[in-house]
Structures are given as structure tokens and as C-alpha cells.
Design an enzyme around this catalytic site. Structure first.
Site, PDB file in Angstrom:
ATOM      1  N   ASP A  35     -13.081  41.086  41.013  1.00 53.00           N
ATOM      2  CA  ASP A  35     -12.500  39.776  40.767  1.00 53.00           C
ATOM      3  C   ASP A  35     -13.637  38.761  40.663  1.00 53.00           C
ATOM      4  OD1 ASP A  35     -10.287  38.209  40.277  1.00 53.00           O
ATOM      5  OD2 ASP A  35     -10.086  37.583  42.360  1.00 53.00           O
TER       6      ASP A  35
ATOM      7  N   HIS B  70     -11.596  25.586  39.122  1.00 54.34           N
ATOM      8  CA  HIS B  70     -11.119  26.240  40.351  1.00 54.34           C
ATOM      9  C   HIS B  70     -12.229  26.301  41.397  1.00 54.34           C
ATOM     10  CE1 HIS B  70      -9.358  29.016  43.172  1.00 54.34           C
ATOM     11  NE2 HIS B  70     -10.330  29.889  42.955  1.00 54.34           N
TER      12      HIS B  70
ATOM     13  N   GLU C  85      -2.636  33.454  42.613  1.00 53.88           N
ATOM     14  CA  GLU C  85      -3.780  33.058  41.805  1.00 53.88           C
ATOM     15  C   GLU C  85      -3.483  33.465  40.364  1.00 53.88           C
ATOM     16  OE1 GLU C  85      -7.551  34.429  43.491  1.00 53.88           O
ATOM     17  OE2 GLU C  85      -7.608  32.549  44.613  1.00 53.88           O
TER      18      GLU C  85
ATOM     19  N   GLU D 174      -4.530  34.401  36.920  1.00 54.44           N
ATOM     20  CA  GLU D 174      -5.752  34.960  36.340  1.00 54.44           C
ATOM     21  C   GLU D 174      -5.443  35.775  35.090  1.00 54.44           C
ATOM     22  OE1 GLU D 174      -8.394  37.000  38.964  1.00 54.44           O
ATOM     23  OE2 GLU D 174      -7.861  35.807  40.722  1.00 54.44           O
TER      24      GLU D 174
ATOM     25  N   ASP E 244      -3.590  37.463  41.790  1.00 58.84           N
ATOM     26  CA  ASP E 244      -4.402  37.920  42.921  1.00 58.84           C
ATOM     27  C   ASP E 244      -3.872  37.252  44.195  1.00 58.84           C
ATOM     28  OD1 ASP E 244      -6.620  39.323  44.039  1.00 58.84           O
ATOM     29  OD2 ASP E 244      -7.659  37.407  44.219  1.00 58.84           O
TER      30      ASP E 244
ATOM     31  N   ARG F 230      -4.600  32.721  52.574  1.00 62.32           N
ATOM     32  CA  ARG F 230      -5.739  31.800  52.711  1.00 62.32           C
ATOM     33  C   ARG F 230      -6.253  31.688  54.136  1.00 62.32           C
ATOM     34  NH1 ARG F 230      -7.483  31.764  47.669  1.00 62.32           N
ATOM     35  NH2 ARG F 230      -5.903  31.029  46.215  1.00 62.32           N
TER      36      ARG F 230
ATOM     37  N   GLN G 242      -8.165  34.887  54.858  1.00 57.26           N
ATOM     38  CA  GLN G 242      -9.396  34.875  54.051  1.00 57.26           C
ATOM     39  C   GLN G 242     -10.454  33.952  54.656  1.00 57.26           C
ATOM     40  OE1 GLN G 242      -8.585  33.663  49.988  1.00 57.26           O
ATOM     41  NE2 GLN G 242     -10.747  33.540  49.465  1.00 57.26           N
TER      42      GLN G 242
ATOM     43  N   LYS H 127      -7.009  39.469  50.779  1.00 55.49           N
ATOM     44  CA  LYS H 127      -6.747  39.739  49.361  1.00 55.49           C
ATOM     45  C   LYS H 127      -6.217  41.153  49.132  1.00 55.49           C
ATOM     46  CE  LYS H 127      -9.052  36.171  47.268  1.00 55.49           C
ATOM     47  NZ  LYS H 127      -8.501  35.323  46.189  1.00 55.49           N
TER      48      LYS H 127
ATOM     49  N   THR I 141      -2.318  43.028  44.483  1.00 57.06           N
ATOM     50  CA  THR I 141      -2.721  42.356  43.252  1.00 57.06           C
ATOM     51  C   THR I 141      -1.730  42.818  42.187  1.00 57.06           C
ATOM     52  OG1 THR I 141      -5.037  42.494  43.923  1.00 57.06           O
ATOM     53  CG2 THR I 141      -4.607  42.014  41.599  1.00 57.06           C
TER      54      THR I 141
ATOM     55  N   GLU J 287      -4.816  24.831  45.553  1.00 53.10           N
ATOM     56  CA  GLU J 287      -5.226  23.619  44.833  1.00 53.10           C
ATOM     57  C   GLU J 287      -4.052  22.669  44.608  1.00 53.10           C
ATOM     58  OE1 GLU J 287      -8.129  24.989  41.473  1.00 53.10           O
ATOM     59  OE2 GLU J 287      -7.025  26.723  42.244  1.00 53.10           O
TER      60      GLU J 287
END
Lengths: 384, 384
Positions: free
Chosen positions: A105, A112, A176, A178, A210, A214, A217, A230, A234, A334
Site C-alpha cells: 500500500d 491525503h 480508505e 484507493e 483499505d 485509526r 494504528q 490495517k 482490505t 479526513e
């Protein structure tokens, strides 16, 4: 259905009740059974790759074979030849389209990366000092890559509490948005892939979620990076869109300043693919593949510069794709600014991160009308 | 040869000229051809797993099948039954013993972690705040795991210069002395493996050299961890030593303070395996498996606590194993204190990190005499 015409023809793996999984191509609301087409002599498949339960054998054949199959399918579907076999999407189960070799990844969207910096290091430079010099990435867990539709169980783990570590279900479950680039042609150990040859190795593109915890992480990542925050899931779309289908949507990319080192240098380019996140059926973010600072060619050149080899089935995530605008943020981290600015949904409820029962869907579409090319959706519901 | 008697019987994959690769067991200076033994009806292999070019099918069968095969081989070799087929080691090529699914590298030696902290953060706490609460780890590149004997090309990449990033061959190529635990029995997605059941999933142990380019690693790692500084090569021994062979060398481990969270709690234990690094034939470090703070059972419980699944072929590196003494440092980073204290070799030359042409060999041995159990060596020469 818009985006799945002859301009697209993405590959996947499907199963009909009582039959073996095999390779198919999506066309409108149906699936072309490629193994059956090969049995009927309508396409060539001397090695039996299209009767396999994964795309890997076909992907390993390289760009010439991909182009030949694509050309043949486009001719078949244009009605010059016999009517092809089409199975209704509702009558098939879609499986993980390829066996994932290594999953890397990246972190290639500058908006971002800068948003992350502003959230977690508000007094520092938004970007770490290495960011503009190379596409930063890390290896993820390939064994937990799942096809769209797979439910995601809320992960348990450690996070940092005021009084030491806390163990329990994550309170910051995130998506996420992606793109995932899928390697077809392998490369040799010890032989770096030049940036200008890198696309020869790329079979196609998926949408990729993904999923991230948080709080877990943040607590675990110092100094070796993300791990259990993570690795639980996925999700990727069931359809791999060939690079050839996206070629018309290649656009100049943003200038790279400072110029990257020679092994990463190319004319900046990106893919103009409109992207979006839906939460419980409501659009909460839109973004675009244009917002990637580093290209997949640069990612491959960087990944192999040390001699590491590519394998068929390697999956290269772009990293969350965010744009410069507030509504163009590709993660709830975000969008809610790490919980400080909750979103209000149409039903009046608020969200900072995902709640149990929430369903997130990622969508992608290049172009419009008959020439549009859709990426398959990535759907996942959170199970508590 | 000491360490390869009936107490050991490690599994590998070998090839004789002109024949297909298949599963073998090392016995003394020879290899038992298990597929041939099965053909002769001397051991059971109804599924043909032992005629495969990797151990994966056999490893997936689980602890009962492993125990039955081991017991049968021990009886055969004790002469109660027919004389087994033994091929001289010199007549075979040893291959990568299993297809690596996901490779996770942990950081489970407290002396190594603390040395790293003292080197890179001399003014801070040697251990990061999370270290004593969970086994920190990250995913590595499974596609570049290679069998002992594979040469290692010095990787090129970016490192941090006084005037911005520098591109070129690494100047800090290092070895890492590790144990690698190999997963046999898979686990289900979404179902954490309890720490007390974790060993049911472990087939055996290899020696592992996690080659590292320290300058590249230092520049790229913030904030997502190691990537190209590690991904160019990881070497493992050709022989996988069954967990059953190491059971007699299980010893109490160091106390864990503070007590880890409930999902990681067990009576501390470790494996008493003498380990060493040779550089160009000269011993430069010794260490021991006892110096692991976190056990593989705890690593598995942590890795799966978030619902991540195990697959057959998952490789779990222990992280560099260093002891409390100066000569017990499991990497050149520590032995030369990041270059500040060069080693002087017998030939009078000095080393901080590896030079082109250097050959590093890792060795491991549990016990002594007839009951000793050797880990296969991990050999690799640096090619410029």
C-alpha cells in the site's frame, strides 16, 4: 448499465451454482463466460487459463495476450461474429478475482498525506521530509484481501488510553478510497524495472478499500508502521479493469517539485477517474484519480529499484486519494478531521467513524456516456 | 553430522538432477526421499502431499498428521522396519521449502529493540511506549524470501545525505539473526486464535536472515515503517525443524513486566537454541532463542486478535535476537554500533557493515550430543 460496454470489458472470476469458478468478463448487466467461449472456439485459450478459478494464469501471459483477447472480445461483442454467451449477473457469485501475491500500500496522494500531517502533527511540516523524493509505501496483509460484498467485522485490538493501553473493539473504524493496480507480468529478482517499462507489468485496476482502525494504528505504528490497524481486511472490486480500457483517460499529472531522482523521472501523468464514497447510500465524498502525485509506474520503479521482484498477482494500492477540496477527502479520518468535525447524514445521525451496521460503497467512473469505463463497486458492511 | 539425528528430522524440498522437486527429510548427511518412501508403502501419504514441490500441502494437514509421519520416520530410522532410502546431500539441490503466504517480521527481542533505541534515540527511552504491551511487527515482502545459498545483490536505493537524498548502492548492508516460525494449520477470518491454542498452528522453525539496508531503511521509514530497506531479500534455511523436535528445549522465559493484556497472557517461555553469526568463516556473534521476550504464541494471538486469518505458509520472523552481552548482538548495526565501533576480523580487515564478497552464515543448535537438534544454516554471499 453505464460504464460496462465494449470500452471496458473488465475481468473477474465467477461461479454459477453447482459449477466450478472460472474467468468471466462483465458486459452490461451480464457476465461473459470466457471458458465457454474458448470451448466453442470463439476465443483462444490453449493453456486453459480462462478455466482457472483465478485470473493469475491469464495475467501472467503478458500484454500481447491481454491485447489479443481484448480485441477478440470487442469484435465478438460488436456482432461481427457469433452471439456470445452472456449470463445474468444475478445468477452468479463473484469471487476474489486473483490470488494476491504481495500487497503493497502506497501513500501517493499529496492531499491525503498532507491532511494526515496536519491532523497528527499540527505544528510540523504537513509532509515528512522523504515524501516528495519517493513514493512511500509499506507491505500489507495479502491473506485478508477480500472481494466486494464481504462483511467486515469490527476489529479488536489495543489503543492508547489516558491510563495506558486499552483493549477492545476499535472506536475509529475507517474507510480508505484507493485505486489498486494489479501486476500481471512478473519481473526477475535483482533486476530493477525502469519507470518507462513499468506499465508493461500492469494488468489492470481495481477499486480498493483499505479498512483502517485509526486508534489501533496510532498506538502500534511507532516505529515499524501500520500492522493490526490495517491487516484485518482490505476489500477490492470483483472486476479488474484492463489498463487498455483506461488509456483514453490518461491525463497530464501535477508537476513534481523537486524533480524526483532519475530512476523515478517521467512526464507526470495520472488517470482521470471520478471516485466517490457512499455511506448507507448517501454520497459523503468524491475524489479523482488525478489527485495522485506518484504514478503506478513510479511506484513500480521504486519498489524494484532495490532488486525486489514483481510477481503475478502483486497488488499495489495507491493510498487514500484525496483532493484539495474539503469534500474530496478519501477517508473519514479526513472528512471528520479525526472526529473533531462530525458529518451529519441525511437521516439526521452523525458520524465521525463507522458504526456497526454501516455500509460503505466505493465507486469509480472514467468518462461519460457510451465510452464510460466503470470500476466495479467495493461494498462492505460493518458487523459488530 | 551433529544435530541431524532422529531427534530432529527436519523437512525440506529437494531436487535430483532430472527429477521433479519433492519433500525430503534430512538425516545426518543425507536426505530421505519421502515420496519414494510413500511409493514403497513405508509411510502414508494418501493425498500425495509428499510428492509436491513445497511443504504446504503437508503442513496444511495439521498436528495429528505431522505427529504420525514423524513417529513413523523415527521408527523406520531406528531400524525396526526396512532400511530407508537415503540420498547424499551432495547429490541434491535444496529449494525453498514452502511457498510463503504472508511474511510478518516481529521485533520481539528486548535487547535488540533497546539497542536500536539507544543507537537512534540516545536521549530518549530505549523502548517505545508500546513495546512492553504487545509484540510489535510489520509485514515484509514474501516474494523475495529465498533459500539459504541464494546470493544477495547489494540493493540500490535512496538514503539521506547532508544535501538531500542520495541514490546509490546501500553503504549499510546488514544481517539480522532471527528465528522464523512457519504456520501449518490455517485459521478462519474473523476468529482470533487464543494464545493457548496458537502452537497448534505452528509447523516448525527455520533460521532467518532479514537482510537490511540501514541507510535506506532510516530514510524511508517515517511514518509507515521499513519498505525497500528490507524487501530486497530475506533468506531462510532449507530445513524446517518440527516444533516437536524443539519441545525438549522449551524453557521458562523472562518475566513480562507489566503483565500483558489478557489476550497475550501465558506463562513466559522461550526456546533454548544457541545461535550464531559467522562472517567469512569467523564467528562474530552468538545469541540464543531464550532472549525473545515475546513468544510465537503471543505473536499469533496478537496478529489474529483483530480477526486476521492465518494461512498455511505464513512466516513469522522473531526479529533480530540479541542478548544482554556485547557479543550477543544479532546485527552489525548493533555489533558496530551503527558504524561507530568497527569489528576487526582475523584477517586484519575491519567491518562496520557488509562488503561485496562477504559471506554471512547463521547457525542454530539446540542441545548437545546425540540429542542435539540443529537448525539448517542460512548462507548468503553479498554480490556487488
Amino acid at each position: 448499465m453505464t460504464g460496462f460496454g465494449v470500452a471496458n470489458l473488465p475481468y473477474g472470476v465467477f461461479r454459477r451454482a453447482g459449477e466450478e469458478p472460472r474467468v468471466g468478463v462483465r458486459y452490461g448487466d451480464g457476465v461473459l463466460d470466457l471458458a465457454a467461449l474458448a470451448d466453442d472456439g470463439l476465443i483462444e485459450d490453449p493453456s486453459g487459463a480462462l478455466a482457472q478459478p483465478s485470473l493469475n494464469a491469464f495475467m501472467a501471459q503478458g500484454p500481447r495476450a491481454w491485447a489479443a483477447t481484448r480485441e477478440r472480445l470487442q469484435r465478438l461483442l460488436s456482432g461481427v461474429d457469433a452471439e456470445p454467451r452472456l449470463i445474468a449477473l444475478d445468477d452468479v457469485q463473484l469471487l476474489l478475482p486473483f490470488a494476491v501475491a504481495d500487497y503493497v500500500d502506497f501513500w501517493s496522494s499529496i492531499h491525503h498525506a498532507a491532511n494526515s500531517g496536519r491532523i497528527f502533527r499540527p505544528d510540523g511540516d504537513p509532509l515528512p521530509p522523504n515524501w516528495r523524493h519517493m513514493p512511500i509505501g509499506y507491505h500489507g496483509r495479502s491473506g485478508t484481501v477480500a472481494v466486494s460484498g464481504t462483511p467486515v467485522r469490527r476489529p479488536h485490538g489495543q489503543s492508547h488510553g489516558s491510563d495506558g493501553p486499552v483493549v477492545g473493539p476499535t472506536r475509529k473504524l475507517d474507510v480508505e478510497l484507493e485505486l489498486g493496480f494489479v501486476v500481471g507480468t512478473p519481473s526477475a529478482l535483482g533486476e530493477p524495472v525502469a519507470v518507462e517499462r513499468a506499465l508493461d507489468h500492469v494488468f489492470g485496476v481495481v477499486l480498493l478499500n483499505d479498512w483502517s482502525a485509526r486508534d489501533m494504528q496510532a498506538w502500534e505504528s511507532r516505529p515499524l508502521g501500520p500492522f493490526t490497524g490495517k491487516s484485518f481486511a482490505t476489500s477490492i472490486s470483483a472486476w479488474v479493469v484492463p489498463m487498455a480500457a483506461l488509456e483514453p483517460f490518461r491525463v497530464p499529472g501535477d508537476a513534481q517539485e523537486p524533480a524526483p531522482p532519475a530512476y523515478l523521472r517521467e512526464d507526470p501523468w495520472a488517470l482521470d477517474i471520478a471516485l466517490g464514497i457512499e455511506l448507507n447510500g448517501e454520497s459523503v465524498a468524491r475524489s479523482n484519480g488525478r489527485h495522485l502525485y506518484w504514478s503506478v509506474a513510479q511506484q513500480i520503479a521504486h519498489l524494484t529499484a532495490n532488486g525486489a521482484s514483481l510477481r503475478t498477482g502483486d497488488l499495489l494500492g495507491s493510498g487514500t486519494i484525496s483532493g484539495p477540496e474539503r469534500e474530496e477527502r478519501g477517508s473519514l479520518l479526513e472528512l471528520s478531521w479525526n472526529g473533531a468535525e462530525p458529518l451529519t447524514l441525511r437521516d439526521g445521525t452523525q458520524r465521525t467513524f463507522l458504526e456497526d451496521g454501516d455500509e460503505a460503497v466505493l465507486r469509480g467512473m472514467a468518462g461519460t456516456g457510451d465510452d464510460a469505463v466503470a470500476l466495479g463497486e467495493v461494498r462492505g458492511q460493518v458487523v459488530g
